[in-house]
Motif scaffolding. Structure first.
Motif, PDB file in Angstrom:
ATOM      1  N   GLU A  48      -1.394   9.304  21.578  1.00 32.95           N
ATOM      2  CA  GLU A  48      -1.108  10.641  21.041  1.00 32.95           C
ATOM      3  C   GLU A  48      -0.992  10.619  19.522  1.00 32.95           C
ATOM      4  O   GLU A  48      -1.414  11.560  18.845  1.00 32.95           O
ATOM      5  CB  GLU A  48       0.169  11.195  21.683  1.00 32.95           C
ATOM      6  CG  GLU A  48       0.006  11.420  23.183  1.00 32.95           C
ATOM      7  CD  GLU A  48       1.101  12.291  23.771  1.00 32.95           C
ATOM      8  OE1 GLU A  48       1.952  12.787  23.004  1.00 32.95           O
ATOM      9  OE2 GLU A  48       1.086  12.480  25.000  1.00 32.95           O
ATOM     10  N   GLN A  51      -4.505  10.534  18.134  1.00 32.94           N
ATOM     11  CA  GLN A  51      -5.128  11.857  18.235  1.00 32.94           C
ATOM     12  C   GLN A  51      -4.625  12.767  17.114  1.00 32.94           C
ATOM     13  O   GLN A  51      -5.399  13.509  16.503  1.00 32.94           O
ATOM     14  CB  GLN A  51      -4.829  12.479  19.599  1.00 32.94           C
ATOM     15  CG  GLN A  51      -5.557  11.808  20.753  1.00 32.94           C
ATOM     16  CD  GLN A  51      -5.072  12.294  22.110  1.00 32.94           C
ATOM     17  OE1 GLN A  51      -4.062  12.990  22.222  1.00 32.94           O
ATOM     18  NE2 GLN A  51      -5.776  11.903  23.164  1.00 32.94           N
ATOM     19  N   GLU A  54      -6.177  11.706  13.862  1.00 30.69           N
ATOM     20  CA  GLU A  54      -7.575  12.125  13.807  1.00 30.69           C
ATOM     21  C   GLU A  54      -7.666  13.612  13.483  1.00 30.69           C
ATOM     22  O   GLU A  54      -8.502  14.030  12.667  1.00 30.69           O
ATOM     23  CB  GLU A  54      -8.271  11.835  15.134  1.00 30.69           C
ATOM     24  CG  GLU A  54      -9.769  12.183  15.109  1.00 30.69           C
ATOM     25  CD  GLU A  54     -10.454  11.956  16.449  1.00 30.69           C
ATOM     26  OE1 GLU A  54     -11.696  12.065  16.475  1.00 30.69           O
ATOM     27  OE2 GLU A  54      -9.760  11.683  17.445  1.00 30.69           O
ATOM     28  N   THR A  55      -6.811  14.424  14.084  1.00 28.55           N
ATOM     29  CA  THR A  55      -6.783  15.862  13.803  1.00 28.55           C
ATOM     30  C   THR A  55      -6.499  16.126  12.325  1.00 28.55           C
ATOM     31  O   THR A  55      -7.040  17.065  11.732  1.00 28.55           O
ATOM     32  CB  THR A  55      -5.710  16.557  14.670  1.00 28.55           C
ATOM     33  OG1 THR A  55      -6.024  16.343  16.042  1.00 28.55           O
ATOM     34  CG2 THR A  55      -5.660  18.044  14.398  1.00 28.55           C
TER      35      THR A  55
END
Length: 214
Positions: A48, A51, A54-55
């Motif tokens: 998580e 992620q 990366e966002t």
């Protein structure tokens, strides 16, 4: 449930700090299992955290792998433009709103940094603390949030501009000028001193990058 949220936040902060400290540099591949072992957490919060990073464009895809992103010259220029404007505003607001105690802490930070001139890594860590303290002294939560985003992206810079010859001394002198303006409650001078500081840091980074390409 609270422990799970704490684990997720810790995984994110630990990976971000590792990037910021240069443990993971632009282009390095991040592997869930290796990160879980390194930080002693399960793979779920690591996944998580990756992620989320990366966002935020701190990580990018290379095929199926996630790697630490890098900034090209145009991205760097855009980042420094935004940083100069936002930090200039923070300095101006600090001159208006900072408590006397906050200003004294900023002054102590500058004086302490005079003992770190020969240690660019320690000075870089102290520099981040100084700018964070200045952001908080603006007493504007929305500005602080935006500056946090900017400084997260600054973590993608593989080297500190403070490593350049002579930059440590001039950077501390620039911090001194910023705090002097805040002490005088001179909003325009504080903004100008901060913007000049960021401009000089950007100029130094351009020189470092040009030498790295030789």
């Amino acid at each position: 449930m609270a422990d799970g949220r704490q684990g997720h936040r810790d995984a994110y902060e630990m990976i971000l700090e590792a990037i910021d400290l240069g443990t993971y540099k632009p282009g390095d591949r991040l592997v869930e299992s290796e990160l879980a072992d390194r930080f002693g957490v399960s793979r779920t919060p690591i996944r998580e955290a990756l992620q989320r990073l990366e966002t935020q464009s701190l990580l990018t895809r290379d095929g199926r792998s996630l790697i630490v992103a890098s900034l090209d010259h145009n991205q760097l220029a855009e980042l420094y433009v935004v940083r100069a404007e936002l930090e200039g505003l923070a300095a101006s607001l600090a001159a208006q709103h900072a408590a006397p105690e906050e200003i004294r802490v900023l002054r102590e930070m500058v004086e302490d940094d005079r003992n770190r001139l020969d240690d660019p890594a320690a000075l870089a860590r102290s520099n981040r603390r100084f700018h964070k303290q200045l952001h908080l002294a603006s007493h504007n939560r929305y500005l602080v949030q935006q500056l946090d985003l900017v400084h997260r992206t600054m973590a993608l810079l593989a080297t500190t501009s403070l490593a350049a010859e002579g930059r440590s001394e001039t950077a501390v002198a620039e911090h001194d000028a910023i705090v002097t303006a805040i002490e005088a409650r001179d909003q325009d001078a504080a903004r100008s001193a901060l913007r000049a500081h960021i401009s000089k840091a950007f100029e130094t980074r351009i020189k470092l990058d040009s030498m790295a390409g030789e």
